[in-house]
Design a protein around this motif. Structure first.
Motif, PDB file in Angstrom:
ATOM      1  N   ALA A  75       0.883  -1.171   0.000  1.00 29.77           N
ATOM      2  CA  ALA A  75       0.000   0.000   0.000  1.00 29.77           C
ATOM      3  C   ALA A  75       0.913   1.211   0.000  1.00 29.77           C
ATOM      4  O   ALA A  75       1.943   1.204   0.655  1.00 29.77           O
ATOM      5  CB  ALA A  75      -0.873   0.010   1.249  1.00 29.77           C
ATOM      6  N   SER A  76       0.523   2.251  -0.745  1.00 30.07           N
ATOM      7  CA  SER A  76       1.481   3.322  -0.953  1.00 30.07           C
ATOM      8  C   SER A  76       0.821   4.649  -1.240  1.00 30.07           C
ATOM      9  O   SER A  76      -0.275   4.710  -1.805  1.00 30.07           O
ATOM     10  CB  SER A  76       2.362   2.942  -2.143  1.00 30.07           C
ATOM     11  N   THR A  77       1.505   5.750  -0.861  1.00 30.97           N
ATOM     12  CA  THR A  77       1.079   7.077  -1.297  1.00 30.97           C
ATOM     13  C   THR A  77       1.669   7.382  -2.680  1.00 30.97           C
ATOM     14  O   THR A  77       1.610   8.508  -3.144  1.00 30.97           O
ATOM     15  CB  THR A  77       1.530   8.163  -0.294  1.00 30.97           C
ATOM     16  N   GLY A  78       2.265   6.384  -3.326  1.00 30.82           N
ATOM     17  CA  GLY A  78       2.731   6.539  -4.701  1.00 30.82           C
ATOM     18  C   GLY A  78       4.173   6.120  -4.911  1.00 30.82           C
ATOM     19  O   GLY A  78       4.462   5.227  -5.703  1.00 30.82           O
ATOM     20  N   GLN A 125      -4.497   6.488   3.058  1.00 33.50           N
ATOM     21  CA  GLN A 125      -3.469   5.473   3.026  1.00 33.50           C
ATOM     22  C   GLN A 125      -3.881   4.275   3.897  1.00 33.50           C
ATOM     23  O   GLN A 125      -3.590   3.131   3.568  1.00 33.50           O
ATOM     24  CB  GLN A 125      -2.143   6.098   3.505  1.00 33.50           C
ATOM     25  N   ASP A 126      -4.589   4.541   5.005  1.00 38.36           N
ATOM     26  CA  ASP A 126      -5.038   3.450   5.872  1.00 38.36           C
ATOM     27  C   ASP A 126      -6.019   2.531   5.135  1.00 38.36           C
ATOM     28  O   ASP A 126      -5.975   1.307   5.293  1.00 38.36           O
ATOM     29  CB  ASP A 126      -5.679   3.998   7.154  1.00 38.36           C
ATOM     30  N   ASP A 127      -6.909   3.121   4.321  1.00 37.72           N
ATOM     31  CA  ASP A 127      -7.832   2.299   3.521  1.00 37.72           C
ATOM     32  C   ASP A 127      -7.055   1.437   2.534  1.00 37.72           C
ATOM     33  O   ASP A 127      -7.348   0.245   2.353  1.00 37.72           O
ATOM     34  CB  ASP A 127      -8.797   3.193   2.717  1.00 37.72           C
ATOM     35  N   GLU A 223      -6.238  12.616  10.886  1.00 39.82           N
ATOM     36  CA  GLU A 223      -6.981  12.572   9.628  1.00 39.82           C
ATOM     37  C   GLU A 223      -6.072  12.948   8.468  1.00 39.82           C
ATOM     38  O   GLU A 223      -5.307  13.922   8.547  1.00 39.82           O
ATOM     39  CB  GLU A 223      -8.180  13.533   9.682  1.00 39.82           C
ATOM     40  N   GLU A 224      -6.138  12.167   7.380  1.00 37.95           N
ATOM     41  CA  GLU A 224      -5.303  12.451   6.224  1.00 37.95           C
ATOM     42  C   GLU A 224      -6.018  13.442   5.320  1.00 37.95           C
ATOM     43  O   GLU A 224      -7.169  13.256   4.957  1.00 37.95           O
ATOM     44  CB  GLU A 224      -5.006  11.158   5.453  1.00 37.95           C
ATOM     45  N   GLY A 234      -0.590  10.002   5.418  1.00 37.32           N
ATOM     46  CA  GLY A 234      -0.809   8.659   5.944  1.00 37.32           C
ATOM     47  C   GLY A 234      -0.393   8.518   7.388  1.00 37.32           C
ATOM     48  O   GLY A 234       0.443   9.270   7.879  1.00 37.32           O
ATOM     49  N   GLY A 235      -1.007   7.550   8.063  1.00 41.17           N
ATOM     50  CA  GLY A 235      -0.721   7.322   9.479  1.00 41.17           C
ATOM     51  C   GLY A 235       0.560   6.538   9.677  1.00 41.17           C
ATOM     52  O   GLY A 235       1.192   6.102   8.720  1.00 41.17           O
TER      53      GLY A 235
END
Ligand code: PLP
Length: 334
Positions: A75-78, A125-127, A223-224, A234-235
């Motif tokens: 999982a990634s922010t990119g 990011q958590d999702d 909260e993101e 992200g957390g």
């Protein structure tokens, strides 16, 4: 003292050699003039995937491949997703990358272009992480965390080795901080060489999970939200295993920046260094321009700012460079 040793970092370096660049460390005349001390930029922007994330991802995947693993999910922010996709291709293993709807389209496109399976899940990011963990469970993929993983941290730590080797008298290192894999790794490697090196972590004020966790004394949820520093979103995970403690133990200054300041960092990098950097990568430069870094003039040695990535949407970049006013800094040598 630590769950990770310097030997692990050297092992990571041997594993990633030839797959990841040893990046340039260049002096910045404009920033040195502002700081009143030599300032160097560590340019992770030139990595093949446009960010340092290739180091940790390559180390983690090579380690998994050595142990017979053929399928990974993340999982990634990119940037981590792109790095995992690149490393998976190089190593001949299958990868799936889960990203949330907050990840900019240029980053999603770059991951897709590497031919891996992409899933867009939720609004944070958590999702995306929940979806990646579901795939890991149900389809038997190995999950590669973006930061809270010893092989990932060891891979990022190779930046710290390169800095202290190239600049043995480095006095202060400034690191963009999100989940803390980069910060923890670099701090571990740098402090092993010299315990007096000052370590600053810089984050955007909008949704700074590690910062809030350090203040609370334990991992907390934040909260993101949308930010120019999208790679810092992200957390850190309520069940954080390594990076929270390592960051807490190594950090001297935890700094927060607003969006205008990050935009100034991006514009400065372009105007004065001819560097295209993304928001997350501009925070170190921005902190210096804002005089947020402590007593740079009092340091006995150079300051290093890690410039972590180049993956900014090019239209956004153009807009920022055109709209941010040029400030009154004097860069001229007398
Ligand atoms: C991931 C990332 C960071 C932060 O790294 P962490 O290990 O999550 O703290 C900083 N800059 C860029 C460009 C990134 O992609």
């Amino acid at each position: 003292m630590s769950v990770l040793s310097l030997a692990d970092v050297y092992r990571a370096r041997r594993r990633i050699e030839g797959r990841v660049l040893r990046t340039p460390l260049i002096e910045s005349p404009s920033l040195s003039a502002i700081a009143g001390a030599p300032v160097f930029l560590k340019l992770e922007t030139v990595q093949p995937t446009g960010s340092f994330k290739l180091r940790g991802a390559t180390n983690a995947l090579a380690d998994l491949a050595e142990r017979g693993c053929r399928q990974v999910v993340t999982a990634s922010t990119g940037n981590h997703g792109r790095a995992v996709a690149h490393a998976a291709r190089a190593l001949g293993i299958d990868a799936a990358v889960c990203m949330s709807a907050l990840v900019p389209e240029n980053k999603v496109g770059a991951v897709r272009a590497l031919g891996v399976r992409v899933c867009i899940a939720g609004k944070s990011q958590d999702d995306a992480e929940r979806e990646a963990l579901r795939l890991a469970r149900e389809e038997g993929f190995a999950y590669v965390p973006p930061f809270d993983d010893l092989s990932v941290i060891a891979g990022q730590a190779t930046i710290g080795l390169e800095i202290v080797e190239a600049l043995p008298d480095v006095a202060h290192i400034v690191v963009p901080l999100s989940g803390g894999g980069l910060f923890a790794g670099v701090a571990l490697a740098a402090r092993s060489a010299n315990r007096a090196i000052r370590m600053s972590g810089v984050t955007m004020a909008r949704g700074a999970a590690m910062h809030a966790s350090l203040a609370a004394g334990r991992p907390v949820l934040v909260e993101e939200v949308d930010t120019l520093a999208d790679s810092l979103g992200g957390g850190i995970g309520l069940e954080n295993r390594y990076t929270y403690r390592l960051t807490r133990d190594f950090i001297d200054d935890a700094l927060l920046l607003d969006e205008d300041s990050i935009a100034r960092g991006i514009a400065h990098a372009y105007r004065h260094e001819r560097l295209v950097v993304e928001g997350a990568a501009a925070v170190g430069i921005a902190a210096l321009l804002d005089s947020a870094l402590p007593d740079t003039r009092a340091r006995r040695g150079p300051l290093v700012i890690i410039v972590t990535g180049a993956n900014i949407d090019i239209n956004l970049h153009r807009r920022i460079v055109h709209t941010v006013p040029a400030p009154f800094h004097s860069h001229k040598t007398p």
